[in-house]
Design a protein around this motif. Sequence first.
Motif, mmCIF file in Angstrom:
data_model
loop_
_atom_site.group_PDB
_atom_site.id
_atom_site.type_symbol
_atom_site.label_atom_id
_atom_site.label_comp_id
_atom_site.label_asym_id
_atom_site.label_seq_id
_atom_site.Cartn_x
_atom_site.Cartn_y
_atom_site.Cartn_z
ATOM 1 N N UNK A 19 0.833 -1.206 0.000
ATOM 2 C CA UNK A 19 0.000 0.000 0.000
ATOM 3 C C UNK A 19 0.863 1.250 0.000
ATOM 4 N N UNK A 20 1.982 1.190 0.707
ATOM 5 C CA UNK A 20 2.865 2.354 0.795
ATOM 6 C C UNK A 20 3.664 2.591 -0.476
ATOM 7 N N UNK A 21 3.834 1.550 -1.295
ATOM 8 C CA UNK A 21 4.680 1.659 -2.487
ATOM 9 C C UNK A 21 4.138 2.649 -3.504
ATOM 10 N N UNK A 22 2.834 2.634 -3.705
ATOM 11 C CA UNK A 22 2.231 3.552 -4.664
ATOM 12 C C UNK A 22 0.808 3.834 -4.210
ATOM 13 N N UNK A 23 -0.015 4.284 -5.095
ATOM 14 C CA UNK A 23 -1.377 4.664 -4.727
ATOM 15 C C UNK A 23 -2.211 3.404 -4.492
ATOM 16 N N UNK A 24 -1.859 2.653 -3.446
ATOM 17 C CA UNK A 24 -2.528 1.397 -3.157
ATOM 18 C C UNK A 24 -3.760 1.588 -2.304
ATOM 19 N N UNK A 25 -4.723 0.703 -2.501
ATOM 20 C CA UNK A 25 -5.973 0.730 -1.756
ATOM 21 C C UNK A 25 -6.219 -0.649 -1.160
ATOM 22 N N UNK A 124 -23.408 0.336 16.223
ATOM 23 C CA UNK A 124 -22.987 -0.508 17.342
ATOM 24 C C UNK A 124 -21.698 0.018 17.955
ATOM 25 N N UNK A 125 -20.773 0.462 17.118
ATOM 26 C CA UNK A 125 -19.512 1.007 17.624
ATOM 27 C C UNK A 125 -19.743 2.211 18.528
ATOM 28 N N UNK A 126 -20.598 3.128 18.092
ATOM 29 C CA UNK A 126 -20.854 4.323 18.897
ATOM 30 C C UNK A 126 -21.609 3.989 20.176
ATOM 31 N N UNK A 127 -22.671 3.200 20.055
ATOM 32 C CA UNK A 127 -23.497 2.894 21.225
ATOM 33 C C UNK A 127 -22.728 2.102 22.269
ATOM 34 N N UNK A 128 -21.853 1.205 21.825
ATOM 35 C CA UNK A 128 -21.122 0.336 22.745
ATOM 36 C C UNK A 128 -19.749 0.883 23.126
ATOM 37 N N UNK A 129 -19.441 2.091 22.678
ATOM 38 C CA UNK A 129 -18.150 2.706 23.012
ATOM 39 C C UNK A 129 -16.999 1.803 22.575
ATOM 40 N N UNK A 130 -17.049 1.363 21.329
ATOM 41 C CA UNK A 130 -16.036 0.455 20.791
ATOM 42 C C UNK A 130 -14.705 1.172 20.592
ATOM 43 N N UNK A 131 -13.671 0.363 20.398
ATOM 44 C CA UNK A 131 -12.355 0.868 20.023
ATOM 45 C C UNK A 131 -11.980 0.276 18.673
ATOM 46 N N UNK A 132 -11.543 1.117 17.760
ATOM 47 C CA UNK A 132 -11.107 0.651 16.446
ATOM 48 C C UNK A 132 -9.577 0.599 16.463
ATOM 49 N N UNK A 133 -9.043 -0.589 16.236
ATOM 50 C CA UNK A 133 -7.600 -0.774 16.235
ATOM 51 C C UNK A 133 -7.090 -0.794 14.795
ATOM 52 N N UNK A 153 -9.098 7.657 9.907
ATOM 53 C CA UNK A 153 -7.998 6.909 9.298
ATOM 54 C C UNK A 153 -7.126 7.808 8.435
ATOM 55 N N UNK A 154 -5.828 7.589 8.534
ATOM 56 C CA UNK A 154 -4.890 8.305 7.691
ATOM 57 C C UNK A 154 -4.613 7.499 6.430
ATOM 58 N N UNK A 155 -3.950 8.118 5.469
ATOM 59 C CA UNK A 155 -3.647 7.445 4.211
ATOM 60 C C UNK A 155 -2.882 6.146 4.461
ATOM 61 N N UNK A 156 -3.402 5.045 3.936
ATOM 62 C CA UNK A 156 -2.729 3.770 4.058
ATOM 63 C C UNK A 156 -2.939 3.050 5.370
ATOM 64 N N UNK A 157 -3.671 3.636 6.300
ATOM 65 C CA UNK A 157 -3.908 3.007 7.601
ATOM 66 C C UNK A 157 -4.951 1.899 7.465
ATOM 67 N N UNK A 158 -4.731 0.777 8.113
ATOM 68 C CA UNK A 158 -5.572 -0.402 7.967
ATOM 69 C C UNK A 158 -6.271 -0.724 9.287
#
Length: 260
Positions: A19-25, A124-133, A153-158
């Motif tokens: 993903x970091x090499x070029x415009x990867x998605x 569900x994430x908002x109501x349950x106060x989830x954490x996104x890793x 999310x930042x560019x390239x973050x998974x």
Amino acid sequence: MYEFTYRRPSSLDEAKRLIAEEDGQALSGGQTLMPVLRARLAMPSMLVDLTRLDELKSVSMEGERIVILGATTHAEVASNPLVHEHCPALAALAGGIGDPQVRHRGTIGGSVANNDPAACYPSACLALDAEIRTDRRTIAARDFFTSMFETALEQGEIVTAVSFPACREAHYEKFPNPASRFALIAVFAARLGGQTRLAVTGGGTGVFRWQGGEGAADQGGDLATASLDEAHFTGDLHASTAYRMHLTRVMAQRALAAIG
């Protein structure tokens, strides 16, 4: 469609490098990304397929929290015994997404990363106060969903996992669009720490916490008259703004009644 490079990495580290090499998605379930590519609303030069990475597929418990890795499909969440035991409302939500084909391809990581304004998981994430890793950090759900189709999310973050607290006092009430099965309006209700939490999806501008409804529920008030900001809603050929606001009150009342 247009030309692009398709890569299927054998590890998360390889995926990050590609993903970091070029415009990867990153490509997870592809249930939203593929239609977007066909319409040329996005044109990445490379798709990096995460769906076959076993290190991104599992459901486990960490203390009192359910940890669902990012490439876990909706069908796997819906059928998982840990989810049924510790948060049955989340299993029910996953089992009502789309149709069987969508549920066996779509993933929780892809859904929260896309942040469709009518998607189910963000509520569900908002109501349950989830954490996104992610591969870089942990983000609280309240800080993750920033706007319609936009996240922190930042560019390239998974997205590598979503962590939910165990919660049996929860219910998801959905009024689906009969064609797409997306939420015309849906409300995820939960009681955490003795307080009511209501998260609404399908309004048109993005998922949000209905704090007026939460206050009314905790104080024994009437949801029919609780304050509800019209700015969270839009109208379209499926439903007017006024109808979506009315449905929000109805779905919230039903969800709370189910909790008891």
